[in-house]
Motif scaffolding. Structure first.
Motif, PDB file in Angstrom:
ATOM      1  N   ARG A  36       0.864  -1.184   0.000  1.00 48.58           N
ATOM      2  CA  ARG A  36       0.000   0.000   0.000  1.00 48.58           C
ATOM      3  C   ARG A  36       0.907   1.242   0.000  1.00 48.58           C
ATOM      4  O   ARG A  36       1.735   1.402   0.921  1.00 48.58           O
ATOM      5  CB  ARG A  36      -0.922   0.025   1.216  1.00 48.58           C
ATOM      6  CG  ARG A  36      -1.913   1.184   1.087  1.00 48.58           C
ATOM      7  CD  ARG A  36      -2.792   1.361   2.294  1.00 48.58           C
ATOM      8  NE  ARG A  36      -3.864   2.323   1.964  1.00 48.58           N
ATOM      9  CZ  ARG A  36      -4.688   2.842   2.853  1.00 48.58           C
ATOM     10  NH1 ARG A  36      -4.588   2.501   4.141  1.00 48.58           N
ATOM     11  NH2 ARG A  36      -5.629   3.730   2.479  1.00 48.58           N
ATOM     12  N   GLN A 115       8.318   1.600   6.697  1.00 53.29           N
ATOM     13  CA  GLN A 115       9.127   2.618   7.363  1.00 53.29           C
ATOM     14  C   GLN A 115       8.235   3.526   8.199  1.00 53.29           C
ATOM     15  O   GLN A 115       7.008   3.532   8.040  1.00 53.29           O
ATOM     16  CB  GLN A 115       9.949   3.382   6.313  1.00 53.29           C
ATOM     17  CG  GLN A 115       9.368   4.715   5.934  1.00 53.29           C
ATOM     18  CD  GLN A 115      10.223   5.475   4.972  1.00 53.29           C
ATOM     19  OE1 GLN A 115      10.084   5.268   3.755  1.00 53.29           O
ATOM     20  NE2 GLN A 115      11.082   6.363   5.466  1.00 53.29           N
ATOM     21  N   THR A 116       8.843   4.211   9.092  1.00 55.00           N
ATOM     22  CA  THR A 116       8.074   5.127   9.917  1.00 55.00           C
ATOM     23  C   THR A 116       7.349   6.148   9.036  1.00 55.00           C
ATOM     24  O   THR A 116       7.852   6.564   7.981  1.00 55.00           O
ATOM     25  CB  THR A 116       9.006   5.831  10.937  1.00 55.00           C
ATOM     26  OG1 THR A 116       8.227   6.669  11.767  1.00 55.00           O
ATOM     27  CG2 THR A 116      10.070   6.685  10.247  1.00 55.00           C
ATOM     28  N   SER A 117       6.182   6.470   9.489  1.00 56.25           N
ATOM     29  CA  SER A 117       5.323   7.457   8.822  1.00 56.25           C
ATOM     30  C   SER A 117       4.851   7.016   7.437  1.00 56.25           C
ATOM     31  O   SER A 117       4.425   7.812   6.616  1.00 56.25           O
ATOM     32  CB  SER A 117       6.052   8.821   8.689  1.00 56.25           C
ATOM     33  OG  SER A 117       5.159   9.796   8.188  1.00 56.25           O
ATOM     34  N   GLY A 119       2.350   4.954   7.044  1.00 55.68           N
ATOM     35  CA  GLY A 119       0.910   4.725   7.086  1.00 55.68           C
ATOM     36  C   GLY A 119       0.516   3.364   7.696  1.00 55.68           C
ATOM     37  O   GLY A 119      -0.591   2.874   7.478  1.00 55.68           O
ATOM     38  N   LYS A 120       1.382   2.750   8.497  1.00 56.95           N
ATOM     39  CA  LYS A 120       1.055   1.440   9.107  1.00 56.95           C
ATOM     40  C   LYS A 120      -0.118   1.582  10.066  1.00 56.95           C
ATOM     41  O   LYS A 120      -1.099   0.844   9.987  1.00 56.95           O
ATOM     42  CB  LYS A 120       2.281   0.872   9.858  1.00 56.95           C
ATOM     43  CG  LYS A 120       3.498   0.598   8.980  1.00 56.95           C
ATOM     44  CD  LYS A 120       4.622  -0.014   9.780  1.00 56.95           C
ATOM     45  CE  LYS A 120       5.215   0.956  10.805  1.00 56.95           C
ATOM     46  NZ  LYS A 120       5.847   2.185  10.240  1.00 56.95           N
ATOM     47  N   THR A 121       0.009   2.532  10.981  1.00 57.46           N
ATOM     48  CA  THR A 121      -1.045   2.692  11.973  1.00 57.46           C
ATOM     49  C   THR A 121      -2.339   3.125  11.292  1.00 57.46           C
ATOM     50  O   THR A 121      -3.429   2.625  11.641  1.00 57.46           O
ATOM     51  CB  THR A 121      -0.610   3.750  13.010  1.00 57.46           C
ATOM     52  OG1 THR A 121       0.625   3.350  13.589  1.00 57.46           O
ATOM     53  CG2 THR A 121      -1.661   3.933  14.092  1.00 57.46           C
ATOM     54  N   PHE A 122      -2.185   3.982  10.337  1.00 58.13           N
ATOM     55  CA  PHE A 122      -3.370   4.417   9.597  1.00 58.13           C
ATOM     56  C   PHE A 122      -4.056   3.217   8.957  1.00 58.13           C
ATOM     57  O   PHE A 122      -5.279   3.074   9.016  1.00 58.13           O
ATOM     58  CB  PHE A 122      -2.929   5.447   8.534  1.00 58.13           C
ATOM     59  CG  PHE A 122      -4.028   5.996   7.711  1.00 58.13           C
ATOM     60  CD1 PHE A 122      -4.780   7.110   8.131  1.00 58.13           C
ATOM     61  CD2 PHE A 122      -4.342   5.434   6.479  1.00 58.13           C
ATOM     62  CE1 PHE A 122      -5.793   7.612   7.342  1.00 58.13           C
ATOM     63  CE2 PHE A 122      -5.357   5.942   5.700  1.00 58.13           C
ATOM     64  CZ  PHE A 122      -6.095   7.041   6.126  1.00 58.13           C
ATOM     65  N   ASN A 217       7.264  11.824  11.956  1.00 53.83           N
ATOM     66  CA  ASN A 217       5.875  11.557  12.353  1.00 53.83           C
ATOM     67  C   ASN A 217       5.628  12.209  13.700  1.00 53.83           C
ATOM     68  O   ASN A 217       6.333  11.952  14.675  1.00 53.83           O
ATOM     69  CB  ASN A 217       5.632  10.051  12.426  1.00 53.83           C
ATOM     70  CG  ASN A 217       4.163   9.718  12.553  1.00 53.83           C
ATOM     71  OD1 ASN A 217       3.318  10.592  12.791  1.00 53.83           O
ATOM     72  ND2 ASN A 217       3.869   8.427  12.438  1.00 53.83           N
ATOM     73  N   LYS A 219       3.182  11.617  15.558  1.00 53.67           N
ATOM     74  CA  LYS A 219       2.695  10.575  16.483  1.00 53.67           C
ATOM     75  C   LYS A 219       3.272   9.251  16.030  1.00 53.67           C
ATOM     76  O   LYS A 219       2.526   8.361  15.617  1.00 53.67           O
ATOM     77  CB  LYS A 219       1.175  10.546  16.495  1.00 53.67           C
ATOM     78  CG  LYS A 219       0.551  11.821  17.063  1.00 53.67           C
ATOM     79  CD  LYS A 219      -0.982  11.703  17.087  1.00 53.67           C
ATOM     80  CE  LYS A 219      -1.599  12.961  17.687  1.00 53.67           C
ATOM     81  NZ  LYS A 219      -3.071  12.917  17.702  1.00 53.67           N
ATOM     82  N   SER A 221       4.627   5.737  16.287  1.00 51.07           N
ATOM     83  CA  SER A 221       4.473   4.585  17.194  1.00 51.07           C
ATOM     84  C   SER A 221       5.862   4.067  17.530  1.00 51.07           C
ATOM     85  O   SER A 221       6.624   3.682  16.642  1.00 51.07           O
ATOM     86  CB  SER A 221       3.641   3.483  16.517  1.00 51.07           C
ATOM     87  OG  SER A 221       2.381   3.989  16.140  1.00 51.07           O
ATOM     88  N   ALA A 255       6.169  -1.154  14.804  1.00 56.26           N
ATOM     89  CA  ALA A 255       6.844   0.141  14.825  1.00 56.26           C
ATOM     90  C   ALA A 255       7.579   0.319  13.508  1.00 56.26           C
ATOM     91  O   ALA A 255       7.929  -0.660  12.834  1.00 56.26           O
ATOM     92  CB  ALA A 255       7.822   0.222  15.995  1.00 56.26           C
TER      93      ALA A 255
HETATM   94  N1  LIG Z   1      -3.303   6.124   3.074  1.00 60.45           N
HETATM   95  C1  LIG Z   1      -3.263   7.237   3.722  1.00 60.45           C
HETATM   96  N2  LIG Z   1      -4.099   8.230   3.323  1.00 60.45           N
HETATM   97  C2  LIG Z   1      -4.064   9.402   3.913  1.00 60.45           C
HETATM   98  N3  LIG Z   1      -3.263   9.639   4.945  1.00 60.45           N
HETATM   99  C3  LIG Z   1      -2.401   8.666   5.393  1.00 60.45           C
HETATM  100  C4  LIG Z   1      -2.364   7.442   4.786  1.00 60.45           C
HETATM  101  N4  LIG Z   1      -1.442   6.712   5.381  1.00 60.45           N
HETATM  102  C5  LIG Z   1      -0.933   7.448   6.338  1.00 60.45           C
HETATM  103  N5  LIG Z   1      -1.486   8.602   6.373  1.00 60.45           N
HETATM  104  C6  LIG Z   1      -1.121   9.631   7.253  1.00 60.45           C
HETATM  105  O1  LIG Z   1       0.276   9.589   7.412  1.00 60.45           O
HETATM  106  C7  LIG Z   1       0.646   9.886   8.696  1.00 60.45           C
HETATM  107  C8  LIG Z   1       1.523   8.811   9.236  1.00 60.45           C
HETATM  108  O2  LIG Z   1       0.827   7.750   9.289  1.00 60.45           O
HETATM  109  P1  LIG Z   1       1.041   6.626  10.367  1.00 60.45           P
HETATM  110  O3  LIG Z   1       1.139   7.186  11.668  1.00 60.45           O
HETATM  111  O4  LIG Z   1      -0.031   5.626  10.247  1.00 60.45           O
HETATM  112  O5  LIG Z   1       2.426   6.065   9.997  1.00 60.45           O
HETATM  113  P2  LIG Z   1       3.193   4.949  10.694  1.00 60.45           P
HETATM  114  O6  LIG Z   1       3.728   4.085   9.725  1.00 60.45           O
HETATM  115  O7  LIG Z   1       2.343   4.270  11.662  1.00 60.45           O
HETATM  116  O8  LIG Z   1       4.351   5.713  11.459  1.00 60.45           O
HETATM  117  P3  LIG Z   1       5.103   5.198  12.705  1.00 60.45           P
HETATM  118  O9  LIG Z   1       5.803   4.036  12.293  1.00 60.45           O
HETATM  119  O10 LIG Z   1       6.012   6.262  13.030  1.00 60.45           O
HETATM  120  O11 LIG Z   1       4.123   4.920  13.734  1.00 60.45           O
HETATM  121  C9  LIG Z   1      -0.592  10.018   9.445  1.00 60.45           C
HETATM  122  O12 LIG Z   1      -0.845  11.374   9.677  1.00 60.45           O
HETATM  123  C10 LIG Z   1      -1.618   9.430   8.627  1.00 60.45           C
HETATM  124  O13 LIG Z   1      -2.850  10.122   8.758  1.00 60.45           O
END
Ligand SMILES: Nc1ncnc2c1ncn2[C@@H]1O[C@H](COP(=O)(O)OP(=O)(O)OP(=O)(O)O)[C@@H](O)[C@H]1O
Length: 768
Positions: A36, A115-117, A119-122, A217, A219, A221, A255
């Motif tokens: 994704r 990788q961080t940010s 979109g995993k948590t999203f 990021n 926030k 994780s 993470a």
């Molecule tokens: N598919 C998407 N569509 C719109 N916004 C997204 C999408 N994926 C991620 N985002 C946005 O990107 C930002 C980072 O996303 P997210 O926190 O989920 O990343 P992460 O991989 O979990 O980072 P970390 O590893 O640092 O926790 C968030 O603000 C999230 O809203």
């Protein structure tokens, strides 16, 4: 409270073909790997970052040649979601099937890697929400099953497991259970009431999770989060099925892999990043080893808590879906290539998911209790139809019992009849008489013939009675058999018939023995008759002697003839033989008495002068051996003859000797003149009459002695004959007794068999 890994104890697992909702049959399958790519974040857009990837189709991603470098890829996966794809689509095409497998007893794991940010948590938040929604929708459309959902959650922060529902509990220990695998000690597992409750619990976990701000990021994780939803489903209680599906759905938000230079991490963030990278490195190693065909080698699951907990989902008993998230920005191309490389390795990993079914002990006990109660109720209140059926069955059994009792009484009566016949046989007074030709054998045959009530068949032979009577008895038994258990009664009938045949054969053998005995007895009687005939012959010889004595004018000659004639006419009655012999002896005594005594009276002398007195000449003495020969003991007779010769030896002064001695002298020495005269006299030629110089008294004594000896020999023989007859009679009596006992024992055996058969039959009637 302890919650285990999704692994169900092997002893409770049964592999059955199953279909996940909307998915294929469970089999060994590869991990579902999707990509994704999120949209450019506001920061990336603000930095005029470029999208570095092209999406040629739904399965392929390839880097753009923006920097005039060699393009990376193309990369192919199960699905590639471009930045325009919604989370719903990602869920539907990249996680739904796997997530809902947990409803059918198959462990499932969905996790996001990137990788961080990226979109995993999203993404995982959207996946969890959709999964919860679909799960409750499935529960609602499956009323035939009961579902129990349990929720637990933990995070691995700096390589420490923490309960997200009870964050105050502190670090949790991982334990190895031989049946359940790796379990997290004291992890809270809460029963989910409904969808809302589940969402509430998820919210609690998100609130408890370690989050920090990084350069990439706000926030970010800083931990790996594992939400576990344990689903147990079983058919409703009234179905009788006691087995349940049991599976876990793991929703894992890892993470983010990061570079310290990119995140500008320092201090605690750097420490977090190092732990994150270390565990992710272990995960990558495990995936690469699993995907590189090295499953038989060492897989470093235990190198991190993350891989320990996820072990069943990585090459084990689970269906796994990995959603690799990545930023499309050109500035993160290198990190995105690493993610694609990890995803490429993950594609090669295969899992062997099973349907986990367990038997709930409480449910089993409850089910058994219900079954017992139902059976007890059936016993206490049987249905009317079954009651009437049982009643008719009992009546039928009673009827059969009465028929068998009648048959038994009939057999008893036949036994008594046979016993009475045997008794008559034993008491038969003249069984050994030759005249009673058919007596014993025929009576024994009658005893063993199992004749009818009136005994009219007693006179018929055994075989005739059997052939005539068996059809009647078979008809009676057949009638009984048609109204009872046919196979059992036919079997009993055959046994009785076989026994009856055996009895008949044994009776025939006994009869043959009796016939032989009678025949031998007859032979004995013939011997006796022959003996009598010999006796008569000897008596005739004696008569010849008496004829010789006629020449000396025996006064009582007529009485002697009468006695001999009477003996001749009376035949060979053994019982009267002795009496006759007594008479013979008396006659002989009389004869001896009438012979001239030693005293020579004047009258006697005058008679000597007047008549020719013929002494025992050689011709007469030649008859002596025949007279004194015993018909049964010639040797003893010969010995007695010698004794008689000795006893009858004439004095040396006498010119005439006894017969035997005379014979010997006649053969050994030349005949003298006197002897020549005797020979002439025997030959009947005229010879000069010469006065007999023999002493008459000695002649009388000699004759008497010879006659007495002969009588004693005959008496001894008769005594021996009587003893033999008595012995035969005794043997015959003994044989009759043996046959009687044998017949009685056989009858008793048959009755015992009938009794035992009845007992068995009465047991089967009482215990159908
Ligand atoms: N598919 C998407 N569509 C719109 N916004 C997204 C999408 N994926 C991620 N985002 C946005 O990107 C930002 C980072 O996303 P997210 O926190 O989920 O990343 P992460 O991989 O979990 O980072 P970390 O590893 O640092 O926790 C968030 O603000 C999230 O809203």
């Amino acid at each position: 409270m302890t919650i285990g890994t999704p692994v169900t104890p092997s002893s409770k697992i049964r592999r059955t073909p199953s279909c996940t909702p909307g998915g294929p049959k469970v089999r060994e399958e590869n991990i579902l790997v999707t990509i994704r790519v999120r949209p450019l974040s506001p920061k990336e857009q603000a930095g005029y970052d470029l999208i570095a990837w092209d999406f040629t189709d739904e399965h392929t991603i390839i880097s753009k040649n923006l920097n005039h470098e060699r393009p990376t890829g193309p990369y192919s996966f199960d699905k590639v979601f471009d930045p325009s794809c919604s989370t719903q689509k990602v869920y539907d095409q990249g996680a739904r099937d796997v997530a809902l497998s947990a409803l059918n007893g198959i462990n499932a794991t969905i996790f996001a890697y990137g990788q961080t940010s990226s979109g995993k948590t999203f993404t995982m938040r959207g996946i969890t929400e959709n999964a919860v929604k679909d799960i409750y929708e499935h529960i609602n459309i499956t009323p035939e099953r009961d579902f129990i959902l349990k929720f637990s959650a933990l995070e691995i922060y700096n390589e420490t497991a923490v309960d997200l529902l009870n964050h105050e509990s502190g670090p949790l220990r991982l334990l190895d259970d031989p049946e359940k695998g790796t379990i997290v000690e004291k992890l809270i597992e809460e029963i989910v009431k409904d969808g809302q409750h589940l969402r509430h619990l998820i919210g609690i976990c998100e609130a408890q999770r370690q989050v920090g701000e990084t350069a990439l990021n706000d926030k970010s994780s800083r931990s790996h989060q594992i939400i576990r939803l344990t689903i147990e489903s079983s058919l409703r209680e009234n179905s009788g099925c006691v087995k349940s599906f049991l599976a876990s759905l793991n929703l894992v938000d890892l993470a983010g892999s990061e570079r310290a230079s990119q995140t500008n991490a320092d201090g605690s963030r750097m420490k977090e990043g190092s732990h994150i990278n270390r565990s992710l490195l272990t995960l990558t190693t495990v995936i690469r080893k699993l995907g590189g065909g090295k499953r038989s080698g060492h897989i470093p699951y235990r190198d991190s808590k993350l891989t320990r907990i996820l072990q069943p989902s990585l090459g084990g008993n689970a269906r796994t879906a990995i959603i690799c998230t990545m930023s499309p920005a050109l500035s993160h191309v290198e990190q995105s290539r690493n993610t694609l490389s990890f995803a490429t390795s993950a594609k090669e990993v295969t899992n062997s998911a099973l349907v986990n079914m367990v038997v709930a002990e409480k449910k089993l006990v409850k089910h058994l209790q219900k079954e017992v109660a139902r059976l007890e109720a059936e016993l206490q209140s049987p249905e009317p139809s079954s009651s009437s059926c049982l009643r008719s069955l009992l009546m039928e059994k009673d009827l059969k019992i009465r028929q068998m009792e009648r048959e038994m009484n009939e057999l008893k009566r036949q036994r008594d009849l046979a016993q009475s016949q045997l008794e008559l046989e034993r008491r038969a007074p003249k069984e050994l008489k030759g005249s009673n030709h058919h007596g014993p054998s025929h009576q024994v045959a009658k005893c063993l013939s199992f004749t009818s009530d009136n005994g009219s068949d007693l006179g018929r032979p055994l075989s005739e009675n059997r052939t005539r009577k068996l059809p009647g008895r078979q008809a009676m038994v057949r009638q009984s058999a048609t109204s009872t258990d046919p196979s059992m009664l036919v079997h009993e009938i055959r046994k009785l018939e076989m026994r009856q045949r055996q009895l008949g054969e044994e009776a025939n053998r006994a009869l043959e023995l009796l016939h032989k005995e009678v025949s031998s007895h007859r032979l004995g009687s013939q011997d006796a008759a022959e003996t009598i005939a010999k006796l008569l012959s000897e008596i005739k010889d004696m008569h010849a002697v008496s004829s010789t004595l006629d020449k000396i004018e025996i006064k009582d000659k007529s009485s002697l003839k009468e006695e001999i004639a009477r003996l001749n006419s009376q035949g060979g009655n053994i019982a009267s033989l002795e009496e006759k012999l007594e008479n013979v002896q008396q006659s002989i005594d009389k004869l001896v008495m009438y012979l001239p005594s030693g005293k020579e009276t004047p009258d006697f002398k005058s008679q000597q002068k007047k008549k020719k007195i013929l002494p025992f000449t050689l011709s007469n003495t030649s008859n002596m051996p025949q007279i004194i020969r015993s018909p049964c003991s010639p040797m003893s007779s010969s010995r007695k003859i010698m004794e008689c010769d000795t006893e009858n030896k004439a004095p040396e002064s006498n010119s005439i000797t006894s017969g035997g001695e005379t014979l010997r002298k006649h053969k050994a020495t030349p005949p003298r003149s006197e002897e020549i005269n005797w020979v002439s006299s025997r030959e009947g030629t005229p010879a000069p009459r010469q006065q007999n110089p023999v002493n008459v008294k000695k002649m009388q004594k000699m004759f008497k002695t010879a006659a007495e000896e002969n009588i004693r020999s005959i008496k001894a023989y008769v005594t021996e004959l009587k003893e033999r007859v008595a012995k035969l009679q005794y043997q015959k009596q003994l044989l009759v007794c043996q046959v009687s006992i044998c017949c009685f024992m056989m009858l008793l055996h048959i009755l015992l068999q009938i009794r035992s058969t009845e007992c068995v039959y009465f047991y089967h009637i009482c215990n159908p």
